[in-house]
Design a protein around this motif. Structure first.
Motif, mmCIF file in Angstrom:
data_model
loop_
_atom_site.group_PDB
_atom_site.id
_atom_site.type_symbol
_atom_site.label_atom_id
_atom_site.label_comp_id
_atom_site.label_asym_id
_atom_site.label_seq_id
_atom_site.Cartn_x
_atom_site.Cartn_y
_atom_site.Cartn_z
ATOM 1 N N GLU A 93 0.834 -1.198 0.000
ATOM 2 C CA GLU A 93 0.000 0.000 0.000
ATOM 3 C C GLU A 93 0.871 1.251 0.000
ATOM 4 O OE1 GLU A 93 -3.029 0.155 -0.538
ATOM 5 O OE2 GLU A 93 -3.580 -1.953 -0.286
ATOM 6 N N GLU A 94 0.634 2.153 -0.953
ATOM 7 C CA GLU A 94 1.411 3.384 -1.040
ATOM 8 C C GLU A 94 0.533 4.630 -0.999
ATOM 9 O OE1 GLU A 94 4.098 3.360 -4.298
ATOM 10 O OE2 GLU A 94 5.217 1.654 -3.543
ATOM 11 N N GLY A 95 -0.779 4.471 -0.954
ATOM 12 C CA GLY A 95 -1.664 5.621 -1.028
ATOM 13 C C GLY A 95 -2.152 6.133 0.309
ATOM 14 N N VAL A 96 -1.605 5.640 1.419
ATOM 15 C CA VAL A 96 -2.071 6.056 2.741
ATOM 16 C C VAL A 96 -1.411 7.380 3.125
ATOM 17 C CG1 VAL A 96 -2.162 5.448 5.189
ATOM 18 C CG2 VAL A 96 -2.442 3.676 3.443
ATOM 19 N N GLN A 97 -2.211 8.334 3.592
ATOM 20 C CA GLN A 97 -1.669 9.588 4.111
ATOM 21 C C GLN A 97 -1.237 9.359 5.554
ATOM 22 O OE1 GLN A 97 -1.207 12.390 2.389
ATOM 23 N NE2 GLN A 97 -2.138 11.538 0.554
ATOM 24 N N THR A 98 -0.006 9.768 5.890
ATOM 25 C CA THR A 98 0.490 9.651 7.258
ATOM 26 C C THR A 98 0.826 11.044 7.790
ATOM 27 O OG1 THR A 98 2.790 9.339 6.570
ATOM 28 C CG2 THR A 98 1.437 7.362 6.827
ATOM 29 N N CYS A 99 0.559 11.274 9.063
ATOM 30 C CA CYS A 99 0.812 12.598 9.630
ATOM 31 C C CYS A 99 0.775 12.520 11.148
ATOM 32 C CB CYS A 99 -0.227 13.604 9.135
ATOM 33 S SG CYS A 99 -1.883 13.353 9.842
ATOM 34 N N THR A 100 1.168 13.621 11.785
ATOM 35 C CA THR A 100 0.904 13.839 13.202
ATOM 36 C C THR A 100 -0.248 14.834 13.303
ATOM 37 O OG1 THR A 100 2.381 15.742 13.437
ATOM 38 C CG2 THR A 100 3.370 13.553 13.674
ATOM 39 N N LEU A 101 -0.781 15.027 14.485
ATOM 40 C CA LEU A 101 -1.847 16.014 14.655
ATOM 41 C C LEU A 101 -1.367 17.413 14.264
ATOM 42 C CD1 LEU A 101 -3.480 14.887 18.014
ATOM 43 C CD2 LEU A 101 -4.558 14.883 15.774
ATOM 44 N N ARG A 102 -0.113 17.718 14.545
ATOM 45 C CA ARG A 102 0.423 19.036 14.200
ATOM 46 C C ARG A 102 0.421 19.263 12.690
ATOM 47 N NH1 ARG A 102 3.664 22.013 17.748
ATOM 48 N NH2 ARG A 102 3.773 21.204 19.880
ATOM 49 N N ASP A 103 0.578 18.190 11.925
ATOM 50 C CA ASP A 103 0.638 18.331 10.472
ATOM 51 C C ASP A 103 -0.693 18.732 9.859
ATOM 52 O OD1 ASP A 103 3.312 17.557 10.500
ATOM 53 O OD2 ASP A 103 2.803 15.428 10.285
ATOM 54 N N LEU A 104 -1.781 18.624 10.610
ATOM 55 C CA LEU A 104 -3.103 18.917 10.063
ATOM 56 C C LEU A 104 -3.311 20.406 9.804
ATOM 57 C CD1 LEU A 104 -5.300 16.510 12.218
ATOM 58 C CD2 LEU A 104 -4.466 16.145 9.894
ATOM 59 N N LEU A 105 -2.485 21.253 10.441
ATOM 60 C CA LEU A 105 -2.608 22.693 10.250
ATOM 61 C C LEU A 105 -1.240 23.310 9.993
ATOM 62 C CD1 LEU A 105 -4.873 21.971 12.694
ATOM 63 C CD2 LEU A 105 -5.337 24.389 12.309
ATOM 64 N N PRO A 106 -1.170 24.357 9.178
ATOM 65 C CA PRO A 106 0.130 24.987 8.920
ATOM 66 C C PRO A 106 0.748 25.590 10.175
ATOM 67 C CG PRO A 106 -1.680 26.273 7.953
ATOM 68 C CD PRO A 106 -2.255 24.967 8.379
#
Length: 728
Positions: free
Chosen positions: A275-288
């Protein structure tokens, strides 16, 4: 093609160490060698075929509309498949299983693979047919007679294990049987900078969680070393494969981790699972604003902002700017004056769709207001020759009307809205009437837009409720650009028609409005870059979820209308305490369908380390879910002075050619080759062969300090060293 073609460096896909010579017996591995030869041939052919198909798809005309979308999706699909096949060689294969009634083994792979004749060489690990490979136990063999798992190192098999599920199946397998399970053996090996792929060694309890359905919220609760992160990653890949509701066109999957070192640690795992289409982030990444926002300095303010109730204050804060004027006004046009009453304002404002964000609803409300005025103008000025378009244009150019509307329904920046809450006490009291005067005062600050991490949930709620303030302006720019494009196309059409001598046939059709519109190149018009983390997502996976505040949960709920979650965590590792049950916490934040699955076996952390770590957490959380460690390293926990740090690291590095060490709690220590330096908080979700704790008593008092010490200690997979100042 024979076995000699499997690997250009050897006649065998197996590279077993000398102590495992008995496992190299042709009677045990000849069948595997033949199958690997077929896999190698099929891989080579598949890569060649996919490359050719991808080239053809890229050369195909772009088209427009659905045709262009289908072409892009096909290019994306072929590219992803080709990248996955090129990432691996024979190590696509995880192992094989033999059914009690079958003569031939069934090989399980990271991806499915067939040869040119349609013969199935590998079944995808996520398919129902592969479930016994992970789920079979001696108590429930699921129809298997035996199962073989491989350990791959740099593309060759360095060990394998046979598990026998029938009483009469041991003959011929004695050399391949091992006292330790494949899972424990793989987790007992050295760490790598990336999370080791343990797909081939998933245990039955974990596999049951991985394959559970996606409806509602599934909580995976477990202590250190129980494989929670492994389960979360594999569950993500499995759900994308098995549940059509989670496909790209339905929203896809978001994977949320606790911090950037964690995301870097696991970044290679999902692609390795197909799988290569999964978005990964931290909560901080959700906002600039998240990238530079520090933690809230005042703990009392942090507690106030952690409440889901305060996030709800955003709604009345926005509604204040959607209240229709209570006084009417006279609107002048070039032909007549029209009275715009308070009821007319209310009718226009009431036309807004409740699901449309404030800024994006502004243009529809404005259009409705103009329509109301246009109808009134027709009544006041009866002239059949007067074009409604001219009247509307006159109304649009009325500065007094535009100014009144702009004040009544302004475009609002999310940062301005939240900043006003922290700088205008009366505004905050009106939007959050449950706050006491002292709490309102405490939330005020000199620089209202000096954002902290605790502000992010409110900024996010404001951003979602308000929408893009640039949307209206961008729409007008797009309309202007489209008008220019239409004028250009009309000029071209006029030129073509002028060149047509008889002005007959299909040429006059170019005057048709529909055809002219279709000739406008909309792809060239200005557009905003999509926010890939804005959602909505069909499913969200949250690791280290015990740390999320009620306010932070709202950020994720806004992005997942289906309320389909995989929630991974350990209440005993919550730095700010977690006295409720998972059910109570999640129901409070808005999740109503919650199922709990527990993992209680510690596969990672040696007994020696857990013996030292357990009293640390039980001192503050007597009911902590401390897992049972089933592996001993034979290496005791070492105590010593801080001055021994460099000598300990030098000795360990000299004695261990591979593996990763981590120094926790010494900000002055810098990363080096195979040695990390992290704070206790940033080690969550990670694991290291050697962990050196520096002055753990300095981590703090109470629950937070105890949790940091417990988490830091349980990162060790082989050895733990605790160094303190002044120790002899």
């Amino acid at each position: 093609m024979g076995a000699a073609d499997v690997n250009p460096l050897t006649t065998s896909a197996f590279d077993l160490p000398s102590n495992l010579d008995a496992k190299a017996d042709p009677a045990l591995i000849a069948g595997d060698e033949q199958h690997f030869a077929a896999i190698a041939t099929s891989l080579e052919q598949s890569i060649a075929d996919l490359s050719e198909r991808l080239d053809e798809a890229r050369r195909a005309p772009g088209g427009s509309g659905q045709e262009a979308l289908d072409r892009d999706l096909e290019v994306h699909r072929l590219t992803a498949r080709l990248r996955a096949l090129r990432r691996f060689g024979l190590d696509l294969c995880l192992g094989h299983m033999v059914g009690a009634d079958d003569a031939e083994p069934l090989y399980v792979g990271r991806l499915g693979l067939t040869d040119t004749e349609g013969r199935r060489l590998l079944i995808d690990w996520r398919s129902p047919a592969a479930e016994p490979f992970f789920g079979a136990t001696h108590a429930n063999p699921m129809g298997l007679a035996s199962r073989r798992r491989y350990r791959w190192t740099r593309g060759r098999i360095t060990d394998y294990w046979d598990e026998i599920f029938t009483e009469d199946g041991f003959e011929g397998h004695a050399a391949a049987l091992d006292d330790q399970s494949a899972f424990i053996a793989s987790l007992g090996s050295n760490r790598s900078p990336r999370m080791r792929d343990v797909l081939g060694t998933i245990q039955a309890d974990q596999d049951a969680i991985i394959r559970a359905g996606s409806r509602g919220a599934l909580v995976v609760d477990g202590g250190p070393g129980t494989g929670k992160t492994v389960v979360a990653l594999h569950r993500t890949a499995y759900l994308l494969y098995s549940d059509p509701r989670l496909g790209d066109r339905r929203g896809g999957v978001l994977f949320v981790g606790p911090h950037q070192p964690y995301l870097a640690y696991v970044s290679d795992v999902l692609p390795s699972l197909g799988e290569e289409g999964v978005q990964t982030c931290t909560l901080r990444d959700l906002l600039p604003e998240g990238a530079s926002a520090p933690d809230e300095a005042d703990p009392e303010v942090a507690v106030l902002k952690s409440s889901g109730d305060l996030v709800k204050a955003i709604e009345p804060a926005v509604r204040l700017y959607e209240e229709a004027p209570t006084k009417g006004m006279t609107v002048e046009t070039h032909w007549a004056d029209v009275w715009l009453s308070a009821a007319d304002w209310a009718e226009a404002f009431g036309s807004a769709d409740a699901t449309t964000p404030h800024n994006e609803a502004r243009d529809p409300v404005w259009d409705e207001l103009l329509t109301i005025l246009l109808d009134k103008h027709e009544e006041a000025y009866e002239d059949d020759d007067l074009s409604p378009e001219l009247v509307r244009k006159s109304l649009q150019q009325n500065e007094e009307l535009a100014d009144a509307f702009g004040k009544a329904w302004p475009l609002i920046e999310p940062t301005d809205l939240v900043g006003d809450l922290w700088s205008v006490p009366a505004y905050l009291r009106m939007c959050a009437p449950w706050l006491s005067p002292d709490e309102v005062k405490k939330l005020q600050r000199a620089d209202p837009q000096a954002w902290t991490a605790s502000d992010l949930p409110l900024l996010d709620a404001a951003r979602q409720r308000l929408g893009d303030p640039e949307a209206s302006r961008r729409k007008r720019r797009q309309a202007a650009a489209a008008a220019v494009e239409r004028e250009r196309m009309a000029a071209v059409i006029d030129h073509i028609i002028e060149a047509d001598d008889d002005n007959e046939g299909w040429i006059p059709m170019l005057r048709g409005k529909d055809l002219q519109e279709s000739l406008v190149d909309t792809t060239a018009l200005p557009a905003a870059d999509p926010d890939l983390l804005a959602g909505p997502f069909a499913h969200i996976v949250v690791d280290e979820a015990q740390e999320l505040t009620d306010a932070e949960w709202q950020m994720l709920l806004l992005r997942c209308p289906s309320r389909s979650f995989t929630i991974v965590g350990d209440r005993a590792q919550a730095r700010h305490g977690f006295t409720e049950t998972w059910q109570e916490r999640l129901e409070r934040v808005g999740l109503d369908r919650v199922n709990l699955a527990s993992l209680t076996i510690n596969y990672r952390t040696p007994e020696e380390v857990m013996t030292e770590a357990e009293p640390v957490i039980r001192a503050v959380l007597p009911d902590a879910n401390v897992p049972t460690s089933i592996r001993a390293s034979g290496v005791p926990v070492v105590q010593g002075p801080v001055t021994d740090l460099q000598a300990i690291l030098d000795t360990w590095l000299a004695e261990h050619a591979e593996g990763i060490a981590c120094v926790i709690g010494d900000p002055a220590f810098e990363d080096g080759p195979r040695v990390r330096s992290l704070t206790p908080e940033l080690t969550k979700g990670l694991e290291f062969d050697l962990v050196v704790l520096i002055d753990p008593d300095s981590f703090g008092d109470g629950i937070e300090g105890a949790v940091d010490r417990y988490v830091a200690m349980t990162r060790a997979t082989q050895q733990l060293v605790v160094l303190t100042p002044g120790r002899d």
